[in-house]
Design a protein around this motif. Structure first.
Motif, PDB file in Angstrom:
ATOM      1  N   HIS A   1       0.833  -1.212   0.000  1.00  0.00           N
ATOM      2  CA  HIS A   1       0.000   0.000   0.000  1.00  0.00           C
ATOM      3  C   HIS A   1       0.864   1.258   0.000  1.00  0.00           C
ATOM      4  O   HIS A   1       0.951   1.980   0.996  1.00  0.00           O
ATOM      5  CB  HIS A   1      -0.919  -0.005   1.218  1.00  0.00           C
ATOM      6  CG  HIS A   1      -1.940  -1.096   1.199  1.00  0.00           C
ATOM      7  ND1 HIS A   1      -3.082  -1.023   0.435  1.00  0.00           N
ATOM      8  CD2 HIS A   1      -1.982  -2.299   1.826  1.00  0.00           C
ATOM      9  CE1 HIS A   1      -3.796  -2.129   0.604  1.00  0.00           C
ATOM     10  NE2 HIS A   1      -3.145  -2.915   1.433  1.00  0.00           N
ATOM     11  N   PRO A   2       1.497   1.553  -1.131  1.00  0.00           N
ATOM     12  CA  PRO A   2       2.374   2.735  -1.201  1.00  0.00           C
ATOM     13  C   PRO A   2       1.638   4.040  -0.943  1.00  0.00           C
ATOM     14  O   PRO A   2       2.230   4.993  -0.427  1.00  0.00           O
ATOM     15  CB  PRO A   2       2.941   2.675  -2.626  1.00  0.00           C
ATOM     16  CG  PRO A   2       1.987   1.805  -3.396  1.00  0.00           C
ATOM     17  CD  PRO A   2       1.485   0.807  -2.411  1.00  0.00           C
ATOM     18  N   ASP A   3       0.346   4.100  -1.293  1.00  0.00           N
ATOM     19  CA  ASP A   3      -0.426   5.326  -1.033  1.00  0.00           C
ATOM     20  C   ASP A   3      -0.509   5.617   0.459  1.00  0.00           C
ATOM     21  O   ASP A   3      -0.400   6.772   0.884  1.00  0.00           O
ATOM     22  CB  ASP A   3      -1.841   5.206  -1.603  1.00  0.00           C
ATOM     23  CG  ASP A   3      -1.880   5.419  -3.100  1.00  0.00           C
ATOM     24  OD1 ASP A   3      -0.821   5.739  -3.668  1.00  0.00           O
ATOM     25  OD2 ASP A   3      -2.961   5.269  -3.693  1.00  0.00           O
ATOM     26  N   ALA A   4      -0.709   4.575   1.262  1.00  0.00           N
ATOM     27  CA  ALA A   4      -0.808   4.752   2.703  1.00  0.00           C
ATOM     28  C   ALA A   4       0.530   5.190   3.276  1.00  0.00           C
ATOM     29  O   ALA A   4       0.588   6.072   4.147  1.00  0.00           O
ATOM     30  CB  ALA A   4      -1.277   3.461   3.365  1.00  0.00           C
ATOM     31  N   ILE A   5       1.602   4.591   2.789  1.00  0.00           N
ATOM     32  CA  ILE A   5       2.929   4.961   3.268  1.00  0.00           C
ATOM     33  C   ILE A   5       3.243   6.406   2.894  1.00  0.00           C
ATOM     34  O   ILE A   5       3.741   7.185   3.714  1.00  0.00           O
ATOM     35  CB  ILE A   5       3.994   4.014   2.693  1.00  0.00           C
ATOM     36  CG1 ILE A   5       3.697   2.569   3.111  1.00  0.00           C
ATOM     37  CG2 ILE A   5       5.380   4.441   3.147  1.00  0.00           C
ATOM     38  CD1 ILE A   5       3.506   2.353   4.581  1.00  0.00           C
TER      39      ILE A   5
ATOM     40  N   LYS B   1      -6.206   0.628   3.327  1.00  0.00           N
ATOM     41  CA  LYS B   1      -6.799   0.708   1.999  1.00  0.00           C
ATOM     42  C   LYS B   1      -7.732   1.911   1.929  1.00  0.00           C
ATOM     43  O   LYS B   1      -8.684   2.016   2.696  1.00  0.00           O
ATOM     44  CB  LYS B   1      -7.589  -0.568   1.705  1.00  0.00           C
ATOM     45  CG  LYS B   1      -8.202  -0.632   0.322  1.00  0.00           C
ATOM     46  CD  LYS B   1      -8.937  -1.955   0.169  1.00  0.00           C
ATOM     47  CE  LYS B   1      -9.608  -2.078  -1.188  1.00  0.00           C
ATOM     48  NZ  LYS B   1      -8.649  -2.069  -2.292  1.00  0.00           N
ATOM     49  N   PHE B   2      -7.470   2.833   1.016  1.00  0.00           N
ATOM     50  CA  PHE B   2      -8.295   4.028   0.870  1.00  0.00           C
ATOM     51  C   PHE B   2      -9.450   3.729  -0.089  1.00  0.00           C
ATOM     52  O   PHE B   2      -9.340   3.937  -1.299  1.00  0.00           O
ATOM     53  CB  PHE B   2      -7.464   5.204   0.362  1.00  0.00           C
ATOM     54  CG  PHE B   2      -6.340   5.575   1.284  1.00  0.00           C
ATOM     55  CD1 PHE B   2      -6.594   5.853   2.624  1.00  0.00           C
ATOM     56  CD2 PHE B   2      -5.037   5.619   0.833  1.00  0.00           C
ATOM     57  CE1 PHE B   2      -5.560   6.180   3.488  1.00  0.00           C
ATOM     58  CE2 PHE B   2      -4.003   5.954   1.690  1.00  0.00           C
ATOM     59  CZ  PHE B   2      -4.260   6.235   3.023  1.00  0.00           C
TER      60      PHE B   2
ATOM     61  N   GLU C   1     -10.247   4.959  -4.355  1.00  0.00           N
ATOM     62  CA  GLU C   1     -10.295   3.980  -5.437  1.00  0.00           C
ATOM     63  C   GLU C   1     -11.600   4.009  -6.219  1.00  0.00           C
ATOM     64  O   GLU C   1     -11.751   3.298  -7.211  1.00  0.00           O
ATOM     65  CB  GLU C   1     -10.052   2.573  -4.876  1.00  0.00           C
ATOM     66  CG  GLU C   1      -8.654   2.397  -4.292  1.00  0.00           C
ATOM     67  CD  GLU C   1      -8.389   0.990  -3.820  1.00  0.00           C
ATOM     68  OE1 GLU C   1      -9.309   0.152  -3.907  1.00  0.00           O
ATOM     69  OE2 GLU C   1      -7.260   0.716  -3.367  1.00  0.00           O
ATOM     70  N   MET C   2     -12.546   4.842  -5.784  1.00  0.00           N
ATOM     71  CA  MET C   2     -13.826   4.916  -6.482  1.00  0.00           C
ATOM     72  C   MET C   2     -13.719   5.821  -7.712  1.00  0.00           C
ATOM     73  O   MET C   2     -13.005   6.836  -7.684  1.00  0.00           O
ATOM     74  CB  MET C   2     -14.919   5.428  -5.540  1.00  0.00           C
ATOM     75  CG  MET C   2     -15.183   4.510  -4.361  1.00  0.00           C
ATOM     76  SD  MET C   2     -16.605   5.002  -3.365  1.00  0.00           S
ATOM     77  CE  MET C   2     -17.951   4.565  -4.491  1.00  0.00           C
ATOM     78  N   PRO C   3     -14.423   5.495  -8.806  1.00  0.00           N
ATOM     79  CA  PRO C   3     -14.362   6.314 -10.021  1.00  0.00           C
ATOM     80  C   PRO C   3     -14.781   7.771  -9.792  1.00  0.00           C
ATOM     81  O   PRO C   3     -14.342   8.665 -10.526  1.00  0.00           O
ATOM     82  CB  PRO C   3     -15.341   5.601 -10.967  1.00  0.00           C
ATOM     83  CG  PRO C   3     -15.381   4.195 -10.475  1.00  0.00           C
ATOM     84  CD  PRO C   3     -15.246   4.285  -8.993  1.00  0.00           C
ATOM     85  N   ILE C   4     -15.617   8.018  -8.782  1.00  0.00           N
ATOM     86  CA  ILE C   4     -16.111   9.372  -8.536  1.00  0.00           C
ATOM     87  C   ILE C   4     -15.166  10.196  -7.661  1.00  0.00           C
ATOM     88  O   ILE C   4     -15.483  11.343  -7.314  1.00  0.00           O
ATOM     89  CB  ILE C   4     -17.511   9.360  -7.888  1.00  0.00           C
ATOM     90  CG1 ILE C   4     -17.473   8.582  -6.556  1.00  0.00           C
ATOM     91  CG2 ILE C   4     -18.539   8.777  -8.824  1.00  0.00           C
ATOM     92  CD1 ILE C   4     -18.782   8.653  -5.781  1.00  0.00           C
TER      93      ILE C   4
ATOM     94  N   MET D   1     -10.055   6.332  12.075  1.00  0.00           N
ATOM     95  CA  MET D   1      -9.094   7.364  12.454  1.00  0.00           C
ATOM     96  C   MET D   1      -9.028   8.513  11.438  1.00  0.00           C
ATOM     97  O   MET D   1      -8.114   9.335  11.486  1.00  0.00           O
ATOM     98  CB  MET D   1      -7.704   6.762  12.655  1.00  0.00           C
ATOM     99  CG  MET D   1      -7.591   5.889  13.892  1.00  0.00           C
ATOM    100  SD  MET D   1      -5.877   5.475  14.329  1.00  0.00           S
ATOM    101  CE  MET D   1      -5.416   4.376  12.994  1.00  0.00           C
ATOM    102  N   GLY D   2      -9.970   8.542  10.509  1.00  0.00           N
ATOM    103  CA  GLY D   2     -10.003   9.648   9.560  1.00  0.00           C
ATOM    104  C   GLY D   2      -8.916   9.610   8.502  1.00  0.00           C
ATOM    105  O   GLY D   2      -8.476  10.659   8.026  1.00  0.00           O
ATOM    106  N   LEU D   3      -8.516   8.409   8.081  1.00  0.00           N
ATOM    107  CA  LEU D   3      -7.471   8.303   7.067  1.00  0.00           C
ATOM    108  C   LEU D   3      -7.943   8.810   5.708  1.00  0.00           C
ATOM    109  O   LEU D   3      -7.184   9.463   4.991  1.00  0.00           O
ATOM    110  CB  LEU D   3      -6.983   6.847   6.950  1.00  0.00           C
ATOM    111  CG  LEU D   3      -5.933   6.426   7.979  1.00  0.00           C
ATOM    112  CD1 LEU D   3      -6.578   6.094   9.315  1.00  0.00           C
ATOM    113  CD2 LEU D   3      -5.122   5.234   7.488  1.00  0.00           C
ATOM    114  N   ASP D   4      -9.177   8.518   5.344  1.00  0.00           N
ATOM    115  CA  ASP D   4      -9.675   8.965   4.041  1.00  0.00           C
ATOM    116  C   ASP D   4      -9.732  10.487   3.974  1.00  0.00           C
ATOM    117  O   ASP D   4      -9.478  11.083   2.927  1.00  0.00           O
ATOM    118  CB  ASP D   4     -11.054   8.366   3.768  1.00  0.00           C
ATOM    119  CG  ASP D   4     -10.996   6.897   3.396  1.00  0.00           C
ATOM    120  OD1 ASP D   4     -10.661   6.600   2.231  1.00  0.00           O
ATOM    121  OD2 ASP D   4     -11.255   6.051   4.255  1.00  0.00           O
TER     122      ASP D   4
END
Length: 296
Positions: free
Chosen positions: A21-25, A68-69, A73-76, A97-100
């Motif tokens: 999960h490079p996005d999370a890192i 995982k965000f 990852e959603m098209p919208i 924890m408010g990651l998104d």
């Protein structure tokens, strides 16, 4: 309720999936530049995760699924960011924890338009402990918010008709199947009654067209029609059943006309679920499920 030993056997992976999960890192490194060395990040992540686990033995915590965000990852997703830039507001219901929300900010959205809400408010201090952004994040946190409580969304509530968009990531499965339609309708009461307002989210679903039902071991037992205590029902929705659910929630028409969409993708298995996990869900044919209902 499931005990810790059983929960760990099914839902615990020791090492954080930092390479998967490079996005999370990247997100954590954006807020914590001193953690550019991913090896230095591991003990920090383990400490935060253990504190979260000791609050609730949730599978998403033990299996690192919060890495995982789902929203991103959603098209919208680009539409969400653009609408926030225009001054609209999004509610992340069941935010953990408010990651998104932090991901939205890094991707260009103003934090002032982000509201985080959860039944469990003990997650929130952990979020600030992880991101160290008390002076940067201008969004809102509301804890002890129970969607089953009409006071949250009914007449006179500050949340009624307040939000342009509501995100429910891995949220709807927490409720018994018979109550899910009512839960969706309750959430709709927090949306602005205007064209374009939308409720969207994702969950672990099934490739089976009719959905898949089983018993949940991470929720409190309920009393059945015979007066006996038993495990709650848990449902994996399909693209068909989730659209049917959303449609059922607003079928009376008093909430306006809606368009419904749902799509599926491969389920994220890169966190190496335990063998017990695989056996427990072997008949579910799990897929990733995204869905959206938007007011016309």
């Amino acid at each position: 309720m499931i005990d810790e030993a059983t929960a760990k056997a099914k839902y615990w992976v020791e090492e954080p999936p930092i390479h998967a999960h490079p996005d999370a890192i990247s997100l954590i490194q954006h807020y914590r530049p001193e953690l550019q060395d991913t090896e230095a990040m591991i003990p920090v992540l383990k400490d935060i995760r253990l504190k979260a686990w000791n609050i609730k033995y949730y599978p998403c915590v033990g299996l690192w699924h919060f890495f995982k965000f789902g929203m991103a990852e959603m098209p919208i997703y680009p539409e969400i960011i653009e609408r926030l830039k225009q001054g609209q507001r999004v509610l992340d219901m069941g935010c953990f924890m408010g990651l998104d929300g932090r991901k939205l900010v890094v991707d260009g959205a103003p934090s002032e338009g982000i509201t985080n809400m959860d039944l469990e408010d003990r997650w929130f201090p952990l979020s600030y402990e992880l991101f160290k952004d008390e002076d940067q994040f201008k969004g809102e946190f509301f804890g002890k918010c129970d969607i089953n409580d009409e006071g949250l969304f009914g007449e006179g509530s500050i949340h009624r008709h307040r939000y342009d968009m509501i995100y429910i990531g891995y949220f709807i499965h927490l409720f018994p199947p018979k109550k899910q339609s009512h839960i969706i309708n309750s959430l709709v009461q927090m949306l602005k009654p205007s064209s374009g307002s939308m409720l969207f989210g994702n969950t672990a679903g099934t490739a089976k067209e009719g959905g898949h039902k089983m018993k949940a071991d991470f929720a409190p037992p309920v009393r059945n029609e015979k007066g006996e205590m038993e495990k709650q029902d848990f449902v994996f929705h399909s693209t068909k059943t989730i659209v049917d659910l959303m449609s059922e929630a607003v079928k009376e028409g008093k909430d306006g006309e809606w368009e419904f969409t749902a799509d599926k993708a491969s389920f994220d298995t890169d966190t190496s679920p335990t063998k017990t996990f695989a056996v427990h869900f072997k008949d579910a044919e799990i897929v990733e499920l995204n869905f959206c209902m938007k007011r016309k």
